[in-house]
Design a protein around this motif. Structure first.
Motif, mmCIF file in Angstrom:
data_model
loop_
_atom_site.group_PDB
_atom_site.id
_atom_site.type_symbol
_atom_site.label_atom_id
_atom_site.label_comp_id
_atom_site.label_asym_id
_atom_site.label_seq_id
_atom_site.Cartn_x
_atom_site.Cartn_y
_atom_site.Cartn_z
ATOM 1 N N SER A 53 -44.052 -49.262 -10.160
ATOM 2 C CA SER A 53 -43.151 -50.074 -10.399
ATOM 3 C C SER A 53 -43.786 -51.219 -10.951
ATOM 4 C CB SER A 53 -42.756 -50.973 -9.394
ATOM 5 O OG SER A 53 -41.526 -50.277 -8.314
ATOM 6 N N LEU A 54 -43.183 -51.732 -12.442
ATOM 7 C CA LEU A 54 -44.128 -53.053 -12.730
ATOM 8 C C LEU A 54 -44.442 -54.104 -11.869
ATOM 9 C CD1 LEU A 54 -44.924 -54.294 -14.873
ATOM 10 C CD2 LEU A 54 -43.007 -55.484 -15.578
ATOM 11 N N THR A 55 -45.931 -54.348 -11.564
ATOM 12 C CA THR A 55 -46.150 -55.333 -9.930
ATOM 13 C C THR A 55 -47.458 -56.991 -10.739
ATOM 14 O OG1 THR A 55 -48.520 -54.378 -9.789
ATOM 15 C CG2 THR A 55 -46.448 -53.109 -8.884
ATOM 16 N N ALA A 69 -44.720 -59.117 -6.300
ATOM 17 C CA ALA A 69 -43.186 -58.817 -6.434
ATOM 18 C C ALA A 69 -43.046 -57.977 -7.361
ATOM 19 C CB ALA A 69 -42.467 -60.262 -7.263
ATOM 20 N N ARG A 70 -41.919 -56.851 -7.465
ATOM 21 C CA ARG A 70 -42.695 -55.911 -8.169
ATOM 22 C C ARG A 70 -40.790 -55.928 -8.942
ATOM 23 N NH1 ARG A 70 -40.594 -50.620 -6.493
ATOM 24 N NH2 ARG A 70 -39.329 -51.470 -3.971
ATOM 25 N N VAL A 102 -42.245 -65.995 -13.910
ATOM 26 C CA VAL A 102 -43.587 -64.923 -15.213
ATOM 27 C C VAL A 102 -42.791 -64.111 -15.347
ATOM 28 C CG1 VAL A 102 -44.914 -64.150 -14.829
ATOM 29 C CG2 VAL A 102 -45.505 -66.343 -14.596
ATOM 30 N N ILE A 103 -41.772 -63.698 -14.142
ATOM 31 C CA ILE A 103 -41.784 -62.516 -14.536
ATOM 32 C C ILE A 103 -39.989 -62.191 -14.939
ATOM 33 C CG2 ILE A 103 -39.704 -60.463 -13.461
ATOM 34 C CD1 ILE A 103 -41.974 -61.071 -10.479
ATOM 35 N N VAL A 104 -38.953 -63.377 -15.428
ATOM 36 C CA VAL A 104 -38.171 -62.440 -15.588
ATOM 37 C C VAL A 104 -38.153 -63.289 -17.940
ATOM 38 C CG1 VAL A 104 -36.532 -63.154 -13.700
ATOM 39 C CG2 VAL A 104 -36.835 -65.265 -15.410
ATOM 40 N N SER A 105 -39.844 -63.874 -17.663
ATOM 41 C CA SER A 105 -40.111 -64.312 -18.778
ATOM 42 C C SER A 105 -41.041 -63.157 -19.903
ATOM 43 C CB SER A 105 -40.795 -65.597 -19.431
ATOM 44 O OG SER A 105 -42.026 -66.144 -18.196
ATOM 45 N N PHE A 106 -40.984 -62.387 -19.241
ATOM 46 C CA PHE A 106 -42.221 -61.471 -18.925
ATOM 47 C C PHE A 106 -42.138 -60.789 -20.427
ATOM 48 C CE2 PHE A 106 -44.822 -57.322 -18.529
ATOM 49 C CZ PHE A 106 -46.455 -57.977 -17.944
ATOM 50 N N PRO A 107 -42.859 -60.628 -21.413
ATOM 51 C CA PRO A 107 -42.773 -60.137 -22.776
ATOM 52 C C PRO A 107 -42.084 -58.778 -23.074
ATOM 53 C CG PRO A 107 -44.819 -60.931 -23.091
ATOM 54 C CD PRO A 107 -44.141 -61.256 -21.316
ATOM 55 N N GLU A 108 -42.235 -57.523 -22.239
ATOM 56 C CA GLU A 108 -42.125 -56.701 -22.053
ATOM 57 C C GLU A 108 -40.255 -56.370 -21.178
ATOM 58 O OE1 GLU A 108 -46.056 -55.614 -22.541
ATOM 59 O OE2 GLU A 108 -45.703 -56.913 -21.472
#
Length: 154
Positions: A53-55, A69-70, A102-108
Protein backbone atom coordinates in the motif's frame (compact mmCIF):
# COMPACT_ATOMS: atom_id res chain seq x y z
CA UNK A 1 4.30 5.69 -8.97
CA UNK A 2 6.89 8.27 -8.13
CA UNK A 3 8.89 6.77 -5.28
CA UNK A 4 9.88 10.14 -3.86
CA UNK A 5 9.18 10.34 -0.16
CA UNK A 6 6.96 13.24 0.81
CA UNK A 7 6.73 14.96 4.17
CA UNK A 8 4.17 17.49 5.39
CA UNK A 9 4.51 19.52 8.57
CA UNK A 10 1.93 21.23 10.75
CA UNK A 11 2.96 22.56 14.14
CA UNK A 12 4.72 19.81 16.09
CA UNK A 13 3.50 17.05 13.74
CA UNK A 14 4.65 15.52 10.49
CA UNK A 15 3.05 13.22 7.93
CA UNK A 16 5.49 11.11 5.94
CA UNK A 17 5.18 8.54 3.17
CA UNK A 18 8.53 7.01 4.19
CA UNK A 19 7.82 3.35 5.03
CA UNK A 20 11.14 3.14 6.90
CA UNK A 21 9.74 5.58 9.49
CA UNK A 22 6.69 3.43 10.18
CA UNK A 23 6.52 1.74 13.57
CA UNK A 24 4.75 -1.55 12.74
CA UNK A 25 4.24 -2.44 16.40
CA UNK A 26 2.11 0.69 16.91
CA UNK A 27 0.12 0.01 13.75
CA UNK A 28 -0.36 -3.67 14.64
CA UNK A 29 -1.32 -2.97 18.26
CA UNK A 30 -3.90 -0.40 17.25
CA UNK A 31 -5.45 -2.49 14.47
CA UNK A 32 -5.45 -5.73 16.46
CA UNK A 33 -6.62 -4.41 19.82
CA UNK A 34 -8.33 -1.04 19.33
CA UNK A 35 -9.91 -0.95 15.88
CA UNK A 36 -13.35 -2.36 15.17
CA UNK A 37 -12.46 -3.27 11.59
CA UNK A 38 -9.34 -5.40 12.10
CA UNK A 39 -9.72 -6.94 15.55
CA UNK A 40 -7.35 -9.86 16.05
CA UNK A 41 -5.57 -9.31 12.74
CA UNK A 42 -2.20 -11.05 12.57
CA UNK A 43 1.11 -9.23 12.40
CA UNK A 44 1.86 -10.98 9.09
CA UNK A 45 -1.27 -9.53 7.48
CA UNK A 46 -0.50 -6.04 8.81
CA UNK A 47 3.04 -6.25 7.45
CA UNK A 48 1.80 -7.45 4.05
CA UNK A 49 -0.84 -4.71 3.91
CA UNK A 50 1.82 -2.06 4.63
CA UNK A 51 4.17 -3.50 2.03
CA UNK A 52 1.52 -3.42 -0.70
CA UNK A 53 0.00 0.00 0.00
CA UNK A 54 0.86 3.66 -0.19
CA UNK A 55 1.30 4.51 3.49
CA UNK A 56 1.08 7.71 5.49
CA UNK A 57 2.49 7.87 9.01
CA UNK A 58 1.78 10.71 11.44
CA UNK A 59 4.58 11.54 13.89
CA UNK A 60 5.01 13.90 16.83
CA UNK A 61 8.11 16.02 17.42
CA UNK A 62 9.81 13.09 19.20
CA UNK A 63 9.25 11.04 16.01
CA UNK A 64 6.81 8.70 17.78
CA UNK A 65 4.13 7.45 15.44
CA UNK A 66 0.73 8.77 16.49
CA UNK A 67 -1.32 8.00 13.39
CA UNK A 68 -1.53 6.02 10.20
CA UNK A 69 -3.49 5.52 7.00
CA UNK A 70 -2.94 3.56 3.83
CA UNK A 71 -4.20 3.74 0.28
CA UNK A 72 -4.74 0.73 -1.97
CA UNK A 73 -4.58 2.00 -5.54
CA UNK A 74 -3.53 1.51 -9.14
CA UNK A 75 -2.42 5.19 -9.21
CA UNK A 76 -4.59 5.78 -12.26
CA UNK A 77 -8.30 5.11 -11.72
CA UNK A 78 -9.24 3.88 -8.25
CA UNK A 79 -8.15 4.17 -4.63
CA UNK A 80 -9.43 2.79 -1.36
CA UNK A 81 -8.56 4.55 1.87
CA UNK A 82 -8.16 2.30 4.88
CA UNK A 83 -6.77 1.73 8.35
CA UNK A 84 -7.02 5.42 9.25
CA UNK A 85 -6.33 6.11 12.90
CA UNK A 86 -4.88 8.54 15.42
CA UNK A 87 -3.82 7.05 18.77
CA UNK A 88 -5.64 7.93 21.99
CA UNK A 89 -4.17 10.99 23.60
CA UNK A 90 -3.59 12.68 20.24
CA UNK A 91 -7.21 12.79 19.09
CA UNK A 92 -9.09 16.08 18.98
CA UNK A 93 -6.09 17.98 17.58
CA UNK A 94 -7.26 17.95 13.96
CA UNK A 95 -4.67 15.33 12.97
CA UNK A 96 -7.14 12.96 11.29
CA UNK A 97 -8.68 15.79 9.26
CA UNK A 98 -5.20 16.92 8.20
CA UNK A 99 -4.16 13.33 7.38
CA UNK A 100 -7.16 12.70 5.12
CA UNK A 101 -6.74 16.05 3.37
CA UNK A 102 -3.06 15.31 2.67
CA UNK A 103 -4.00 11.92 1.25
CA UNK A 104 -6.77 13.05 -1.10
CA UNK A 105 -4.58 15.88 -2.42
CA UNK A 106 -1.48 13.69 -2.83
CA UNK A 107 0.10 14.46 -6.24
CA UNK A 108 0.27 10.85 -7.50
CA UNK A 109 -3.43 10.39 -6.73
CA UNK A 110 -4.78 13.41 -8.62
CA UNK A 111 -6.09 11.29 -11.51
CA UNK A 112 -8.15 9.03 -9.24
CA UNK A 113 -11.71 8.90 -10.47
CA UNK A 114 -13.25 6.84 -7.68
CA UNK A 115 -12.21 6.83 -4.05
CA UNK A 116 -13.81 4.39 -1.64
CA UNK A 117 -13.65 3.78 2.07
CA UNK A 118 -15.64 2.02 4.74
CA UNK A 119 -16.48 3.52 8.12
CA UNK A 120 -18.95 2.87 10.91
CA UNK A 121 -18.54 6.16 12.71
CA UNK A 122 -16.41 8.78 10.95
CA UNK A 123 -18.66 9.95 8.11
CA UNK A 124 -18.39 13.62 9.12
CA UNK A 125 -14.57 13.47 9.07
CA UNK A 126 -14.47 12.07 5.55
CA UNK A 127 -17.20 14.39 4.25
CA UNK A 128 -14.85 17.31 5.01
CA UNK A 129 -12.51 15.91 2.34
CA UNK A 130 -15.21 15.32 -0.25
CA UNK A 131 -16.37 11.78 0.48
CA UNK A 132 -20.11 11.10 0.15
CA UNK A 133 -22.36 8.11 0.60
CA UNK A 134 -22.67 6.08 -2.60
CA UNK A 135 -24.95 7.72 -5.14
CA UNK A 136 -25.97 4.32 -6.41
CA UNK A 137 -25.49 1.74 -3.65
CA UNK A 138 -27.42 -0.71 -5.83
CA UNK A 139 -24.32 -0.82 -8.10
CA UNK A 140 -21.92 -1.76 -5.30
CA UNK A 141 -21.09 -5.39 -4.64
CA UNK A 142 -18.64 -7.10 -2.33
CA UNK A 143 -17.22 -10.37 -1.17
CA UNK A 144 -16.97 -10.13 2.59
CA UNK A 145 -15.01 -12.74 4.54
CA UNK A 146 -15.11 -11.46 8.13
CA UNK A 147 -13.43 -14.57 9.55
CA UNK A 148 -10.57 -14.74 7.03
CA UNK A 149 -8.01 -13.66 9.66
CA UNK A 150 -8.54 -17.00 11.40
CA UNK A 151 -7.12 -18.62 8.27
CA UNK A 152 -3.89 -16.69 8.73
CA UNK A 153 -3.36 -17.41 12.43
CA UNK A 154 0.29 -18.05 13.13
Amino acid sequence: MNNNIREYRQGDYMISTDKDRLQPDIIYNFLCAESYWAKNISLKIVERSIENSLTFGVYDKQECQVGFARVITDFAVFATLGDVFIVKGKRGLGLSKWLVSVIVSFPELKSIRRWTLYTNDAHKLYEKSGFRLLERPDLAMEINKPDIYEYYRE
